[in-house]
Design a protein around this motif. Structure first.
Motif, PDB file in Angstrom:
ATOM      1  N   VAL A 179       0.837  -1.198   0.000  1.00 42.41           N
ATOM      2  CA  VAL A 179       0.000   0.000   0.000  1.00 42.41           C
ATOM      3  C   VAL A 179       0.874   1.251   0.000  1.00 42.41           C
ATOM      4  O   VAL A 179       0.647   2.190  -0.768  1.00 42.41           O
ATOM      5  N   ALA A 200      -7.361   7.090  -1.804  1.00 38.33           N
ATOM      6  CA  ALA A 200      -7.878   5.719  -1.762  1.00 38.33           C
ATOM      7  C   ALA A 200      -6.886   4.784  -1.075  1.00 38.33           C
ATOM      8  O   ALA A 200      -7.273   3.931  -0.260  1.00 38.33           O
ATOM      9  N   TYR A 201      -5.604   4.945  -1.390  1.00 42.30           N
ATOM     10  CA  TYR A 201      -4.590   4.106  -0.749  1.00 42.30           C
ATOM     11  C   TYR A 201      -4.468   4.412   0.747  1.00 42.30           C
ATOM     12  O   TYR A 201      -4.180   3.523   1.545  1.00 42.30           O
ATOM     13  N   LEU A 204      -7.003   2.401   2.427  1.00 38.19           N
ATOM     14  CA  LEU A 204      -6.523   1.021   2.566  1.00 38.19           C
ATOM     15  C   LEU A 204      -5.508   0.909   3.695  1.00 38.19           C
ATOM     16  O   LEU A 204      -5.520  -0.068   4.459  1.00 38.19           O
ATOM     17  N   CYS A 207      -7.353   1.008   6.926  1.00 41.98           N
ATOM     18  CA  CYS A 207      -8.081  -0.255   7.126  1.00 41.98           C
ATOM     19  C   CYS A 207      -7.141  -1.327   7.667  1.00 41.98           C
ATOM     20  O   CYS A 207      -7.513  -2.094   8.575  1.00 41.98           O
ATOM     21  N   GLU A 208      -5.941  -1.402   7.107  1.00 42.98           N
ATOM     22  CA  GLU A 208      -4.982  -2.399   7.575  1.00 42.98           C
ATOM     23  C   GLU A 208      -4.506  -2.090   8.998  1.00 42.98           C
ATOM     24  O   GLU A 208      -4.365  -2.991   9.818  1.00 42.98           O
ATOM     25  N   ARG A 211      -7.225  -3.097  11.262  1.00 45.76           N
ATOM     26  CA  ARG A 211      -7.284  -4.553  11.366  1.00 45.76           C
ATOM     27  C   ARG A 211      -6.255  -5.052  12.376  1.00 45.76           C
ATOM     28  O   ARG A 211      -6.547  -5.897  13.219  1.00 45.76           O
TER      29      ARG A 211
END
Length: 330
Positions: A179, A200-201, A204, A207-208, A211
């Motif tokens: 990413v 957008a990246y 991501l 999100c990671e 997580r």
């Protein structure tokens, strides 16, 4: 620029690195003569403003110069520091934090920190973000307003502010690396819509991070954190049917105890969490289906359409129709 070309680009000597290679290890770049120093917690530190870089951006990317160090400084932006290659040691408010390749550190604003001397093999990337990038509409951009995500973002932000930094060490499989590679490619070799691609990246990337943070919380030795995460997961999965009494029975609690436990650890009542999760599901339907508002209200458990409208507008400060139009904008 393709990811396979990125390594060559990052390891190529910059003008700053060429200059530092030919001087003593303790000599700072001349640019520090123009950077103001302020008194912070009883000592003099540099203050990085990034004003020019942030004129038309919310996110800025930088490769830190090798063959030198970064003296103690603060800044008014939030920073991700990523060890792309090699190692890096930060000193964060007096605490030494050793990082290896693949590790990423989230630093809150106004945290005094420095970076020790970087060798030739050490590639360190920093991503600076305006604070409002994480607060204004972040859940909206993330695309999932579920209880777990809201709880994680709130606790991650609170913990970063309280502890001043959060360190995430490299996993065996490291999706963060690819990413960040994509972010760097778009930043250093911009094309059409590069800003939107970077945004957008960044989603991501968060999100990671979330997580990993979620896994850390679930694996925590703190029994309270594990319990509240499990309760939120249960409410997410059973939002159409869950009641306080039934949920309390599932976890072996008295309803009054569960109600107080939830309020203390989330700042919201059981009923408020239930409504938030149902509205989150309604947002998903509004963004991804052509269902009418009345059909969506029924699907998320509301037969009284007026009550649904009232709760939705209270939470999102707009009507369901406005939310749908906003999500469909290019």
């Amino acid at each position: 620029m393709k990811p396979e070309d990125l390594n060559t680009f990052l390891f190529r000597y910059t003008d700053s690195e060429k200059r530092h290679r030919s001087t003593e290890r303790r000599v700072l770049s001349p640019r520090y003569e123009k950077i103001p120093r302020i008194s912070f917690q009883g000592r003099q530190v540099y203050q990085f403003s990034f004003n020019k870089l942030f004129e038309n951006k919310y996110v800025c990317v930088n490769k830190e110069s090798r063959f030198t160090y970064i003296p103690e400084h603060i800044h008014t932006v939030i920073e991700f520091l990523y060890v792309y290659a090699g190692t890096c040691t930060q000193v964060i408010n007096g605490t030494s934090v050793a990082m290896n390749q693949g590790d990423i550190c989230l630093l809150d604003t106004n945290v005094p920190h420095s970076v020790r001397y970087l060798e030739e093999s050490d590639i360190v990337i920093t991503i600076e973000m305006r604070r409002e990038y994480l607060t204004q509409g972040f859940l909206y951009r993330l695309g999932d307003n579920g209880l777990i995500n809201q709880f994680l973002i709130n606790t991650l932000s609170a913990n970063a502010a309280h502890d001043q930094y959060l360190l995430f060490t490299k996993r065996q499989e490291n999706p963060i690396h690819s990413v960040i590679q994509n972010i760097l490619c778009e930043y250093y070799d911009p094309g059409i819509c590069s800003d939107k691609m970077i945004d957008a990246y960044m989603i991501l990337l968060f999100c990671e991070i979330m997580r990993q943070y979620r896994d850390r919380q679930l694996a925590s030795r703190d029994h309270t954190i594990r319990q509240i995460m499990e309760i939120l997961q249960y409410i997410e999965a059973h939002s159409l049917t869950a009641t306080l009494k039934e949920t309390a029975g599932y976890f072996g609690f008295h309803p009054n105890y569960l109600s107080a436990f939830i309020k203390k650890n989330t700042g919201r009542s059981f009923k408020e969490l239930l409504i938030l999760q149902r509205m989150s599901q309604a947002c998903f339907y509004l963004s991804n289906t052509d269902l009418s508002v009345s059909d969506i209200a029924a699907r998320v458990g509301y037969e009284n359409l007026g009550y649904f409208y009232k709760k939705f507008e209270t939470i999102y400060q707009m009507s369901p129709a406005s939310y749908r139009r906003l999500k469909l904008l290019p």
